[in-house]
Write an enzyme that holds these catalytic residues in place. Structure first.
Site, mmCIF file in Angstrom:
data_model
loop_
_atom_site.group_PDB
_atom_site.id
_atom_site.type_symbol
_atom_site.label_atom_id
_atom_site.label_comp_id
_atom_site.label_asym_id
_atom_site.label_seq_id
_atom_site.Cartn_x
_atom_site.Cartn_y
_atom_site.Cartn_z
ATOM 1 N N GLU A 251 41.551 45.454 45.585
ATOM 2 C CA GLU A 251 41.308 46.532 44.652
ATOM 3 C C GLU A 251 40.570 47.721 45.249
ATOM 4 O O GLU A 251 40.369 48.726 44.604
ATOM 5 C CB GLU A 251 40.483 46.008 43.460
ATOM 6 N N LEU A 297 35.588 46.274 45.229
ATOM 7 C CA LEU A 297 35.594 47.142 44.058
ATOM 8 C C LEU A 297 35.819 48.569 44.564
ATOM 9 O O LEU A 297 35.386 48.913 45.667
ATOM 10 C CB LEU A 297 34.265 47.075 43.294
ATOM 11 N N ASP A 298 36.470 49.383 43.748
ATOM 12 C CA ASP A 298 36.613 50.791 44.107
ATOM 13 C C ASP A 298 35.245 51.427 44.285
ATOM 14 O O ASP A 298 34.251 50.983 43.699
ATOM 15 C CB ASP A 298 37.377 51.553 43.011
ATOM 16 N N ALA A 299 35.211 52.491 45.070
ATOM 17 C CA ALA A 299 33.930 53.119 45.400
ATOM 18 C C ALA A 299 33.161 53.550 44.151
ATOM 19 O O ALA A 299 31.949 53.372 44.059
ATOM 20 C CB ALA A 299 34.154 54.304 46.329
ATOM 21 N N ARG A 413 43.498 51.417 36.547
ATOM 22 C CA ARG A 413 43.680 52.866 36.397
ATOM 23 C C ARG A 413 45.152 53.226 36.226
ATOM 24 O O ARG A 413 45.512 54.076 35.392
ATOM 25 C CB ARG A 413 43.072 53.574 37.608
#
Length: 481
Positions: A251, A297-299, A413
């Protein structure tokens, strides 16, 4: 408004049904209107590109062609005969393949798990496995296994927070909610200075809960969960293993990795782990094991991030991920009012990566829904419909809880954007709304609020492996959301 939104239990999942845990009380940034809540529709509805993609969950039977069944049976017998020759990555691959095909029976799972734990115990003792270097021991002292010692934080505030937030068995959710068996968990603890750390604007990671072999780290926004690919690849090449986090289904952002030789001030979680935790836990020094990190995890995404304290913990939890036994749930604010009958999204996701000139380095990742993408499944539960005063007609938003059943890049998203409800302040998939969203929301409104898994079981020698007790880690929204 402050919401105390309860998520219904009994939602289906791949593998072990656990259901969506109760969402923590949340405070929505800038939502000055009224909350409209009603009981959720009990009948799940799927959103897919065609009827063939609309499945209702893990109970649907899948017919496996006889020749495929025969192939898996043959491979199973050969794998069991040579199981002691397998390294960790081979055991993970074996577990994943049979889990994905839904052919992982109890006996095979028990034997794979036993082999993995024996390897983990050997690594924790500092023994060298075939093709792998010995575990590094900081300062040449101490056993790096699953000791329950505290994790090397500096500063009185962090130590105090660790002391108050450490959860002793049996594990209690940090924000109350539902226990793994669906019964009410213990009463949530009263907020203290430590337990409200997440609520306050927090710019540094900290350990919010831990067991003997694992720790749950609070990941603040803008910290990147990516292992330096050159370092990990070189170590993996030496070990004839696969470097962690190289599957495109992770992810994390594809553009997180800095260019070779680039001077960067980016906040790297694995660097923080090496600085603060590696002195106690040798696995946190090992690039082959992603310095103990178990997922990405996304930033801009905040929330719970799992890290191993020992090789036993790393291998046990990786096998749970491979077996689809980890619950990973998010809370998000999206544009528009999501219908309460929307409960599942089944849409294939295609991943397109733009590379730097004359380089394999990814500089941009964009995902989209398409027939040539990979199957992807997200559960959705509407918690509240919200309105926000605006010029003319009031703007509508929905607070949703989401559970991932697959781990495609930017899955939440992309899926929410595909049904007309993009995330608030998403510059990549809601670019036309981003400027307006930024006036009241500081970042992409996405937060990991729940991770559920089985703890590492007590085991000595050749004792039969049984599942450990269920653990649910809940994390409330931080102050910026």
């Amino acid at each position: 408004p402050r919401l105390a939104a309860a998520v219904p239990s009994g939602i289906t999942r791949i593998g072990r049904p656990r259901g969506l845990a109760a969402a923590p009380a949340t405070e929505v940034a800038g939502a000055a209107g009224q909350s409209h809540q009603s009981p959720p529709t009990p009948v799940p509805a799927s959103v897919g590109e065609d009827a063939s993609e609309e499945v209702t969950g893990s109970e649907e039977e899948v017919d496996i062609p006889p020749e495929v069944q025969d192939l898996f049976d043959t491979l199973r017998g050969e794998a069991l005969r040579r199981l002691d020759e397998f390294g960790p990555i081979h055991l993970f691959s074996l577990c994943w393949a049979y889990s994905t095909a839904r052919l992982l029976d109890d006996d095979l799972q028990r034997r794979i798990t036993g082999a993995a734990l024996r390897l983990g115990e050997a690594r924790d003792r500092g023994e060298q496995l075939p093709g792998m270097g010995p575990s590094r021991r900081p300062g040449g002292k101490g056993r790096g296994g699953g000791g329950g010692g505290r994790g090397g934080h500096s500063g009185a505030r962090e130590a105090e927070a660790r002391e108050d937030l450490e959860v002793s068995p049996p594990m209690q959710p940090l924000g109350g909610g539902l226990a793994a068996n669906g019964e009410s968990a213990a009463e949530p603890r009263q907020p203290s200075e430590a337990t409200s750390e997440v609520r306050r604007w927090h710019t540094d990671p900290f350990v919010m809960a831990e067991g003997e072999h694992w720790m749950a780290i609070f990941k603040p926004p803008h910290w990147q969960v990516t292992v330096d690919s050159k370092e990990a690849a070189k170590a993996a090449e030496r070990a004839a293993a696969t470097a962690p986090f190289q599957d495109e289904e992770e992810e994390g952002d594809g553009e997180d990795e800095p260019a070779v030789g680039e001077q960067t001030n980016k906040l790297l979680l694995h660097a923080w782990i090496r600085e603060h935790l590696a002195s106690r836990y040798p696995v946190c020094l090992d690039p082959i094991e992603a310095f103990g990190l178990l997922h990405r995890l996304d930033a801009q995404t905040s929330g719970v991030l799992m890290c191993a304290k020992s090789y036993v913990g790393a291998y046990w939890l990786r096998l749970q991920w491979c077996s689809y036994l980890v619950d990973k749930e998010y809370v998000s604010l999206v544009h528009g009012w999501v219908g309460r009958d929307v409960r599942e999204i089944h849409k294939r996701i295609r991943i397109d990566k733009k590379k730097a000139p004359n380089s394999r380095r990814t500089i941009s990742t964009i995902c989209s829904v398409g027939a040539n993408g990979k199957p992807s499944f997200t559960e959705v539960c509407t918690l509240a419909h919200l309105t926000r005063p605006a010029m003319g007609q009031a703007e509508r938003y929905t607070l949703v809880a989401l559970k991932l059943h697959t781990g495609r890049t930017h899955q939440i998203r992309v899926h929410m954007q595909s049904i007309g409800h993009p995330l608030v302040c998403d510059s990549k998939y809601a670019e036309d709304r981003h400027a307006a969203d930024q006036t009241w929301c500081p970042r992409n409104f996405l937060h990991t609020y729940h991770l559920g898994f089985n703890d590492v079981p007590a085991r000595t020698g050749e004792q039969e492996v049984i599942d450990g007790r269920p653990v649910d880690v809940l994390c409330p929204l931080p102050e910026d959301l």
